[in-house]
Write an enzyme that holds these catalytic residues in place. Structure first.
Site, PDB file in Angstrom:
ATOM      1  N   ARG A  17      12.480   3.663  -5.616  1.00 22.59           N
ATOM      2  CA  ARG A  17      11.400   4.200  -4.788  1.00 22.59           C
ATOM      3  C   ARG A  17      11.508   5.711  -4.665  1.00 22.59           C
ATOM      4  O   ARG A  17      10.503   6.423  -4.639  1.00 22.59           O
ATOM      5  CB  ARG A  17      11.392   3.538  -3.419  1.00 22.59           C
ATOM      6  CG  ARG A  17      12.566   3.831  -2.542  1.00 22.59           C
ATOM      7  CD  ARG A  17      12.471   3.131  -1.201  1.00 22.59           C
ATOM      8  NE  ARG A  17      13.602   2.234  -0.987  1.00 22.59           N
ATOM      9  CZ  ARG A  17      13.557   1.181  -0.180  1.00 22.59           C
ATOM     10  NH1 ARG A  17      12.449   0.900   0.463  1.00 22.59           N
ATOM     11  NH2 ARG A  17      14.603   0.412  -0.020  1.00 22.59           N
ATOM     12  N   SER A  44       7.872   2.702   2.764  1.00 20.12           N
ATOM     13  CA  SER A  44       8.549   1.712   1.919  1.00 20.12           C
ATOM     14  C   SER A  44       8.826   2.235   0.520  1.00 20.12           C
ATOM     15  O   SER A  44       9.794   1.838  -0.116  1.00 20.12           O
ATOM     16  CB  SER A  44       7.708   0.434   1.828  1.00 20.12           C
ATOM     17  OG  SER A  44       7.537  -0.151   3.088  1.00 20.12           O
ATOM     18  N   GLU A  65      -5.977  -3.849  -0.518  1.00 21.48           N
ATOM     19  CA  GLU A  65      -5.671  -3.482  -1.902  1.00 21.48           C
ATOM     20  C   GLU A  65      -6.889  -3.509  -2.820  1.00 21.48           C
ATOM     21  O   GLU A  65      -7.026  -2.666  -3.712  1.00 21.48           O
ATOM     22  CB  GLU A  65      -4.575  -4.404  -2.448  1.00 21.48           C
ATOM     23  CG  GLU A  65      -3.220  -4.222  -1.796  1.00 21.48           C
ATOM     24  CD  GLU A  65      -3.082  -4.974  -0.477  1.00 21.48           C
ATOM     25  OE1 GLU A  65      -4.051  -5.675  -0.076  1.00 21.48           O
ATOM     26  OE2 GLU A  65      -2.009  -4.876   0.157  1.00 21.48           O
TER      27      GLU A  65
END
Length: 320
Positions: A17, A44, A65
């Site tokens: 990430r 996140s 989404e």
């Protein structure tokens, strides 16, 4: 030629990430047309650093989404380069129609990162555990599909797709991966990486299963079996020449993926072999199961995604 690869199986210091967010921030600073889109997952995936430094180049679309795909399509139509991120299953399974029509059918320029793929979703459980995303993206005409093995590869692929047109999907995990590659390595579209060469069997793996394949090759070596190991990071287009070459050389193939055996790497390799060089094949992957809660190492045992499982399949496929 054997590609440069680490062999100590050490976990990287940089999480995937962090590699995504840092590389995307660098690219966005260089190119104001690059826009990061998030489905309320900035913390996140660490893209809150983009929000903090260049807020006009990040849009939080919320937990919507399908709508994020539409926003990305609109941005692409104006010449922007949208980078979309969310869980792999929400980027594909949930928003597939919008991705297919507004992205693929419209021939637009979308860069999609599907994170926490497969068992790496861990405690988010079955609803957040994508075992079918590679299969879905392979169905979109002209889409390019990658699975990143470590942060070196992920950073390279992000830079690569930022200057290429079309729908690109990169599958990855969020946490730290096992280090496979040294800095300076390159990754071409439609190619695999030959990490280890042997004449008895070929193991073709992707993502977190590359490290397991290398560990399996070590075990096999100690038992007198010499295995070729290929990191097939480019799922579509796939490296047909490399598959055929080592199918002919070793006469047996085992694939290993953190994905359903239907539709992903195993299916792609099977398609090549059936049309060009039929040899015995066994596929390591998820079979007729949904996801569940658990730590990655535990789930790898549950779904038979370990080096030991690869060794067992090698012994089986070599018996033919």
């Amino acid at each position: 030629m054997i590609e440069s690869a680490a062999t100590s199986y050490e976990v990287e210091e940089v999480e995937m990430r962090q590699a995504y967010a840092s590389t995307l921030l660098e690219l966005a600073k260089q190119n104001p047309n690059i826009i990061a889109l998030e489905a309320d997952l900035m913390s996140s995936i660490s893209t809150n650093k983009i929000q903090g430094q260049i807020p006009n180049q990040l849009i939080n679309c919320g937990i919507m989404e399908a709508n994020m795909m539409g926003i990305a399509a609109g941005l692409a139509l104006t010449g922007k380069i949208p980078f979309l991120h969310t869980f792999a299953q929400f980027a594909t399974r949930r928003a597939f129609d919008q991705l297919f029509v507004s992205g693929g059918y419209a021939r637009l320029n979308l860069k999609i990162l599907g994170s926490d793929s497969g068992v790496t979703a861990e405690h988010n459980g079955g609803t957040h555990m994508a075992f079918e995303d590679l299969g879905l993206l392979r169905l979109i005409p002209n889409a390019v599909v990658y699975e990143a093995s470590d942060s070196t590869m992920l950073s390279y692929l992000l830079r690569k797709v930022s200057v290429e047109y079309g729908v690109h999907y990169i599958r990855t995990m969020r946490k730290a991966a096992v280090k496979i590659y040294t800095s300076g390595e390159t990754f071409e579209e439609g190619k695999g990486k030959l990490l280890r060469e042997g004449g008895d069997v070929t193991i073709i793996a992707s993502g977190i299963m590359v490290a397991e394949a290398l560990k399996a090759a070590d075990i096999l070596h100690n038992n007198g079996v010499q295995a070729t190991v290929i990191d097939m990071y480019s799922i579509k287009p796939i490296d047909k020449e490399l598959i055929i070459k080592y199918a002919k050389k070793t006469g047996a193939i085992v694939t290993a993926e953190n994905h359903n055996v239907i539709g992903g790497l195993g299916s792609a390799v099977a398609e090549v072999l059936s049309e060009h060089c039929p040899v015995p094949l066994r596929r390591i992957g998820v079979k007729e199961q949904f996801g569940q809660v658990g730590k990655t190492e535990y789930l790898k045992e549950v779904y038979n995604l370990t080096a030991r499982n690869i060794v067992e399949c090698v012994n089986e496929v070599k018996s033919y």
